[in-house]
Design a protein around this motif. Structure first.
Motif, PDB file in Angstrom:
ATOM      1  N   GLY A 184     -14.263  10.846 -11.005  1.00 52.63           N
ATOM      2  CA  GLY A 184     -15.400  11.610 -10.512  1.00 52.63           C
ATOM      3  C   GLY A 184     -16.713  10.855 -10.561  1.00 52.63           C
ATOM      4  N   ALA A 185     -16.666   9.620 -11.007  1.00 53.34           N
ATOM      5  CA  ALA A 185     -17.905   8.861 -11.174  1.00 53.34           C
ATOM      6  C   ALA A 185     -18.487   8.373  -9.850  1.00 53.34           C
ATOM      7  CB  ALA A 185     -17.659   7.667 -12.090  1.00 53.34           C
ATOM      8  N   ARG A 186     -17.619   8.207  -8.859  1.00 49.90           N
ATOM      9  CA  ARG A 186     -18.083   7.673  -7.574  1.00 49.90           C
ATOM     10  C   ARG A 186     -17.728   8.649  -6.463  1.00 49.90           C
ATOM     11  NH1 ARG A 186     -15.368   3.572  -9.821  1.00 49.90           N
ATOM     12  NH2 ARG A 186     -13.708   3.738  -8.268  1.00 49.90           N
ATOM     13  N   THR A 187     -18.697   8.804  -5.566  1.00 49.32           N
ATOM     14  CA  THR A 187     -18.492   9.626  -4.373  1.00 49.32           C
ATOM     15  C   THR A 187     -18.895   8.826  -3.150  1.00 49.32           C
ATOM     16  OG1 THR A 187     -20.702  10.595  -4.571  1.00 49.32           O
ATOM     17  CG2 THR A 187     -18.872  11.805  -5.586  1.00 49.32           C
ATOM     18  N   TYR A 188     -18.323   9.226  -2.035  1.00 46.90           N
ATOM     19  CA  TYR A 188     -18.610   8.523  -0.780  1.00 46.90           C
ATOM     20  C   TYR A 188     -18.538   9.549   0.337  1.00 46.90           C
ATOM     21  CZ  TYR A 188     -17.832   5.327   3.149  1.00 46.90           C
ATOM     22  OH  TYR A 188     -17.920   4.662   4.344  1.00 46.90           O
ATOM     23  N   TYR A 189     -19.524   9.469   1.238  1.00 44.70           N
ATOM     24  CA  TYR A 189     -19.622  10.460   2.312  1.00 44.70           C
ATOM     25  C   TYR A 189     -19.636   9.780   3.671  1.00 44.70           C
ATOM     26  CZ  TYR A 189     -21.031  13.539  -1.511  1.00 44.70           C
ATOM     27  OH  TYR A 189     -21.067  14.266  -2.676  1.00 44.70           O
ATOM     28  N   ALA A 190     -19.180  10.513   4.663  1.00 42.07           N
ATOM     29  CA  ALA A 190     -19.299  10.037   6.031  1.00 42.07           C
ATOM     30  C   ALA A 190     -20.778   9.880   6.356  1.00 42.07           C
ATOM     31  CB  ALA A 190     -18.645  11.029   6.988  1.00 42.07           C
ATOM     32  N   ASP A 191     -21.124   8.792   7.021  1.00 45.79           N
ATOM     33  CA  ASP A 191     -22.534   8.534   7.328  1.00 45.79           C
ATOM     34  C   ASP A 191     -23.172   9.692   8.089  1.00 45.79           C
ATOM     35  OD1 ASP A 191     -22.134   4.941   7.897  1.00 45.79           O
ATOM     36  OD2 ASP A 191     -22.535   6.093   6.067  1.00 45.79           O
ATOM     37  N   SER A 192     -22.432  10.235   9.036  1.00 48.12           N
ATOM     38  CA  SER A 192     -22.983  11.298   9.877  1.00 48.12           C
ATOM     39  C   SER A 192     -23.178  12.609   9.117  1.00 48.12           C
ATOM     40  CB  SER A 192     -22.067  11.549  11.069  1.00 48.12           C
ATOM     41  OG  SER A 192     -20.785  11.950  10.632  1.00 48.12           O
ATOM     42  N   LEU A 193     -22.538  12.724   7.938  1.00 53.34           N
ATOM     43  CA  LEU A 193     -22.598  13.968   7.179  1.00 53.34           C
ATOM     44  C   LEU A 193     -23.288  13.786   5.827  1.00 53.34           C
ATOM     45  CD1 LEU A 193     -18.953  15.205   7.855  1.00 53.34           C
ATOM     46  CD2 LEU A 193     -21.042  15.879   9.053  1.00 53.34           C
ATOM     47  N   LYS A 194     -23.736  12.598   5.539  1.00 54.61           N
ATOM     48  CA  LYS A 194     -24.352  12.311   4.254  1.00 54.61           C
ATOM     49  C   LYS A 194     -25.578  13.191   4.058  1.00 54.61           C
ATOM     50  CE  LYS A 194     -24.021   8.078   3.264  1.00 54.61           C
ATOM     51  NZ  LYS A 194     -24.224   6.606   3.219  1.00 54.61           N
ATOM     52  N   GLY A 195     -25.708  13.752   2.869  1.00 48.26           N
ATOM     53  CA  GLY A 195     -26.833  14.612   2.561  1.00 48.26           C
ATOM     54  C   GLY A 195     -26.586  16.072   2.869  1.00 48.26           C
ATOM     55  N   ARG A 196     -25.463  16.354   3.547  1.00 51.12           N
ATOM     56  CA  ARG A 196     -25.188  17.733   3.914  1.00 51.12           C
ATOM     57  C   ARG A 196     -24.077  18.344   3.061  1.00 51.12           C
ATOM     58  NH1 ARG A 196     -23.928  17.597  10.101  1.00 51.12           N
ATOM     59  NH2 ARG A 196     -23.533  19.778   9.637  1.00 51.12           N
ATOM     60  N   PHE A 197     -23.263  17.515   2.460  1.00 49.12           N
ATOM     61  CA  PHE A 197     -22.154  17.984   1.638  1.00 49.12           C
ATOM     62  C   PHE A 197     -22.235  17.363   0.248  1.00 49.12           C
ATOM     63  CE2 PHE A 197     -19.450  20.230   4.628  1.00 49.12           C
ATOM     64  CZ  PHE A 197     -19.848  19.731   5.856  1.00 49.12           C
ATOM     65  N   THR A 198     -21.654  18.063  -0.711  1.00 48.43           N
ATOM     66  CA  THR A 198     -21.533  17.539  -2.067  1.00 48.43           C
ATOM     67  C   THR A 198     -20.108  17.755  -2.542  1.00 48.43           C
ATOM     68  OG1 THR A 198     -23.838  18.062  -2.567  1.00 48.43           O
ATOM     69  CG2 THR A 198     -22.379  17.626  -4.430  1.00 48.43           C
ATOM     70  N   ILE A 199     -19.467  16.675  -2.946  1.00 50.77           N
ATOM     71  CA  ILE A 199     -18.106  16.761  -3.459  1.00 50.77           C
ATOM     72  C   ILE A 199     -18.137  16.614  -4.973  1.00 50.77           C
ATOM     73  CG2 ILE A 199     -17.671  14.274  -3.167  1.00 50.77           C
ATOM     74  CD1 ILE A 199     -14.770  14.994  -2.383  1.00 50.77           C
ATOM     75  N   SER A 200     -17.256  17.340  -5.640  1.00 50.07           N
ATOM     76  CA  SER A 200     -17.164  17.257  -7.099  1.00 50.07           C
ATOM     77  C   SER A 200     -15.726  17.548  -7.504  1.00 50.07           C
ATOM     78  CB  SER A 200     -18.119  18.242  -7.779  1.00 50.07           C
ATOM     79  OG  SER A 200     -17.794  19.582  -7.414  1.00 50.07           O
ATOM     80  N   ARG A 201     -15.380  17.202  -8.731  1.00 49.59           N
ATOM     81  CA  ARG A 201     -14.030  17.482  -9.212  1.00 49.59           C
ATOM     82  C   ARG A 201     -14.073  17.825 -10.690  1.00 49.59           C
ATOM     83  NH1 ARG A 201     -10.354  12.451  -8.171  1.00 49.59           N
ATOM     84  NH2 ARG A 201      -8.793  13.679  -9.304  1.00 49.59           N
ATOM     85  N   ASP A 202     -13.053  18.562 -11.107  1.00 47.77           N
ATOM     86  CA  ASP A 202     -12.887  18.917 -12.514  1.00 47.77           C
ATOM     87  C   ASP A 202     -11.453  18.573 -12.885  1.00 47.77           C
ATOM     88  OD1 ASP A 202     -12.481  20.138 -14.977  1.00 47.77           O
ATOM     89  OD2 ASP A 202     -13.762  21.830 -14.517  1.00 47.77           O
ATOM     90  N   ASN A 203     -11.269  17.457 -13.545  1.00 49.42           N
ATOM     91  CA  ASN A 203      -9.918  17.004 -13.865  1.00 49.42           C
ATOM     92  C   ASN A 203      -9.227  17.905 -14.886  1.00 49.42           C
ATOM     93  OD1 ASN A 203      -9.998  14.935 -12.028  1.00 49.42           O
ATOM     94  ND2 ASN A 203     -10.485  13.351 -13.545  1.00 49.42           N
ATOM     95  N   ALA A 204      -9.989  18.596 -15.691  1.00 45.44           N
ATOM     96  CA  ALA A 204      -9.393  19.517 -16.661  1.00 45.44           C
ATOM     97  C   ALA A 204      -8.776  20.732 -15.969  1.00 45.44           C
ATOM     98  CB  ALA A 204     -10.449  19.971 -17.666  1.00 45.44           C
ATOM     99  N   LYS A 205      -9.326  21.072 -14.808  1.00 49.19           N
ATOM    100  CA  LYS A 205      -8.831  22.238 -14.067  1.00 49.19           C
ATOM    101  C   LYS A 205      -8.038  21.844 -12.818  1.00 49.19           C
ATOM    102  CE  LYS A 205     -12.623  25.251 -15.515  1.00 49.19           C
ATOM    103  NZ  LYS A 205     -13.762  26.116 -15.059  1.00 49.19           N
ATOM    104  N   ASN A 206      -7.891  20.549 -12.586  1.00 46.91           N
ATOM    105  CA  ASN A 206      -7.165  20.069 -11.401  1.00 46.91           C
ATOM    106  C   ASN A 206      -7.756  20.620 -10.109  1.00 46.91           C
ATOM    107  OD1 ASN A 206      -5.474  18.762 -13.160  1.00 46.91           O
ATOM    108  ND2 ASN A 206      -3.572  19.556 -12.297  1.00 46.91           N
TER     109      ASN A 206
END
Length: 123
Positions: A55-77
């Motif tokens: 979860g330390a690194r995220t990468y977004y499509a250039d055309s969509l950058k700034g509009r979405f936020t991705i996150s994860r919780d490995n404890a909850k899968n």
């Protein structure tokens, strides 16, 4: 094998917020890079965002950058996708996938997919 189940789609008003979730089965969730793609009718699956195993690194499509936020919780899968200020063009099917490959923005690199969740935007 990994099973992925998306949720959180549905009817959302333009300008509103959206939070999609993807729940993964199995004990190997933290060995996969996770990604979100979306697909409009008659078009190919479009890359939205990806997040590294920790979860330390995220990468977004250039055309969509700034509009979405991705996150994860490995404890909850789980992996989530947040979108504020929804627009009509966001009304498509969203898929989560997992990959152990090296090109996480390439749809062909993914090993497993969820069934998708439809988002509908009302004006």
């Amino acid at each position: 094998q990994v099973q992925l189940v998306e949720s959180g789609g549905g009817l959302v008003q333009a300008g509103g917020s959206l939070r999609l979730s993807c729940a993964a089965s199995g004990r190997t969730f933290n060995t996969y890079t996770m990604g979100w793609f979306r697909q409009a009718p008659g078009k190919g699956r479009e890359f939205v965002a990806t997040i590294s195993r920790s979860g330390a690194r995220t990468y977004y499509a250039d055309s969509l950058k700034g509009r979405f936020t991705i996150s994860r919780d490995n404890a909850k899968n789980t992996v989530n996708l947040q979108r504020n200020s929804l627009k009509p063009e966001d009304a498509v099917v969203y898929y989560c996938g997992c990959t152990q490959g090296a090109v996480p923005d390439d749809v062909h690199d993914y090993d497993y997919w969820g069934q998708g969740t439809q988002v509908t935007v009302t004006l």
